[in-house]
Write an enzyme that holds these catalytic residues in place. Structure first.
Site: not given
Ligand code: AMP
Length: 437
Positions: A36, A237, A394, A417
């Site tokens: 950064r 999610k 991210g 973000g």
């Molecule tokens: P995000 O912050 O929404 O980009 O999500 C990232 C997180 O999603 C990471 O910490 C991963 O461990 C989790 N993740 C990815 N695939 C899966 C999965 N199949 N089941 C549960 N968590 C997951």
């Protein structure tokens, strides 16, 4: 881009308040990743070389125990202390609060960044120990052309996140020109990221080179992509990425879904996905998106196989048994934690024939090497293609960098973000507040 940049204004002899993103990771008082700081250098160097007086400001982390200087505890904190039964209890609580505040002041201070920046620029960077207090006053009024001051962590001021008018006014009195170059916080509407310009306390508000670059690459890819345009979305999610999925479906030719969010789509398609992460409330939404893809004639790719296990690893990188199953055969007591090899190949092939690719979110629980293979395969596919490749910050940016593929990507965003909000088609307050060309 229709917003003015520092190139469009005369900065010579002008006091420029530059909002940068110096929210760097720290361990034991040492900066562990300088990305950064490096990202802000082109703007800072340009301003120095063009004779501006440079006043830098940034937040760092999330300091909770912030004291309002000179006023001690806030009304709420005072009330809580006064409600205690005995004087000794009250005194102890006050001392504890002060101790915590002092600890946060050290932990979240930008002083180490001032030292690092001074090394990188090869000239002193004056560090002001407050944001708008007497130290900042003195440092700013002593500034000469080409010199640099860094103010203390803006979140030490309670008014930063509350868009406090008095704080904005005071900061505006330090400058002739407000420059926003903090792409990482451009989606936030805080005092130093947007409000100072929104309130009209500064006449000239422009962007720096980092924001200019981030916007031109990402907005260009979204608005005028060289096709085929493939968007890859992963992460935990569906609910976190509702607008992103819908907006990207309209813009891209192929939308690839991986990570935890894929299982809600698979369930919506009628598959049994065992104990995989499923958001039942979003099943209807996933059906809508699949219909939307069909109506628009877009490809929506979902996993065809999954790397599954019985329980979520605890700790996350614990060694666990895993097996690969087709998504039509996931046992009822197992969960999918990564895309399988057939899916990885399918996704990599799609990337091969693309001319523009954007990617946000891991394909599996990549924190565990056993479930990182899908994310690695996608990163490798992006590294191997001639297409324009854009990584939306991210986890995916961290994965690409850790794997040593960073130089092979066209662009790695400094703001996870903020780039997601761009992918959603949202306007960012930190950019909206700047002067139009
Ligand atoms: P995000 O912050 O929404 O980009 O999500 C990232 C997180 O999603 C990471 O910490 C991963 O461990 C989790 N993740 C990815 N695939 C899966 C999965 N199949 N089941 C549960 N968590 C997951």
């Amino acid at each position: 881009m229709n917003k003015k940049s520092i190139r469009d204004v005369d900065v010579k002899g002008k006091r420029c308040l530059v909002r940068v993103d110096f929210n760097v990771p720290m361990k034991d008082g040492k900066i562990t990743d300088e990305t950064r700081i490096n990202g802000a250098l082109p703007t800072i160097k340009y301003l120095i070389e063009n004779g501006a007086k440079v006043i830098l400001c940034s937040h760092m982390g999330k300091p909770h125990n912030v004291l309002t200087p000179g006023f001690g505890l806030t009304k709420k904190e005072k009330k809580a202390v006064e409600a205690m039964a005995t004087l000794s209890e009250q005194q102890e609580a006050t001392c504890k609060y002060l101790e915590a505040a002092l600890k946060d002041r050290k932990k979240f201070s930008l002083r180490p960044v001032a030292e690092k920046l001074s090394e990188k620029l090869g000239q002193p960077v004056v560090f002001a120990e407050d944001v708008v207090g007497p130290c900042a006053d003195a440092a700013v009024s002593a500034l000469k052309d080409g010199e640099v001051v860094l103010l203390e962590n803006t979140r030490f001021e309670k008014g930063e996140e509350k868009r406090d008018e008095a704080l904005c006014k005071k900061l505006a009195s330090y400058c002739d020109i407000y420059v926003n170059d903090a792409f990482g916080t451009a989606h936030r509407s805080h005092a130093t990221t947007a409000a100072i310009a929104e309130y009209g306390f500064v006449d000239t508000a422009v962007c720096g080179f980092l924001i200019e670059k981030e916007l031109s690459v990402m907005a260009d890819a979204l608005e005028n992509p060289v096709r085929p345009f493939v968007a890859i979305l992963g992460g935990a999610k569906v609910a976190d990425k509702l607008k992103v999925i819908s907006n990207l479906l309209e813009k891209c030719d192929t939308l690839i879904i991986g990570g935890g969010m894929a299982y809600t789509f698979l369930k919506a398609k009628g598959y049994e996905v065992g104990t995989s992460l499923v958001d039942d409330e979003q099943i209807g939404y996933c059906k809508d998106m699949m219909n939307k893809a069909e109506e628009l004639g877009k490809k929506l790719l979902l996993p065809v196989d999954a790397n599954i296990t019985k329980d979520f690893p605890n700790p996350i990188d614990a060694e666990v048994e895993c097996q690969v199953y087709g998504v039509d055969a996931i046992p009822a007591d197992k969960m999918g934690l990564d895309i399988g090899p057939k899916t990885a190949e399918l996704y990599a092939n799609e990337v091969k024939s693309a001319k523009t690719v954007i990617w946000n979110g891991p394909m599996g629980v990549f924190e565990n090497p056993i479930f990182a293979k899908g994310t690695i395969a996608v990163a490798k596919a992006l590294a191997d293609t001639e297409a324009t490749t854009i990584i939306g910050g991210g986890d995916s940016a961290a994965a690409v960098t850790q794997l040593g593929y960073a130089d092979k990507m066209s662009h790695i965003s400094t703001g996870g973000g903020a780039s997601l909000e761009l992918f959603e088609g949202k306007k960012l307050p930190g950019i909206e507040c700047l002067n139009n060309k």
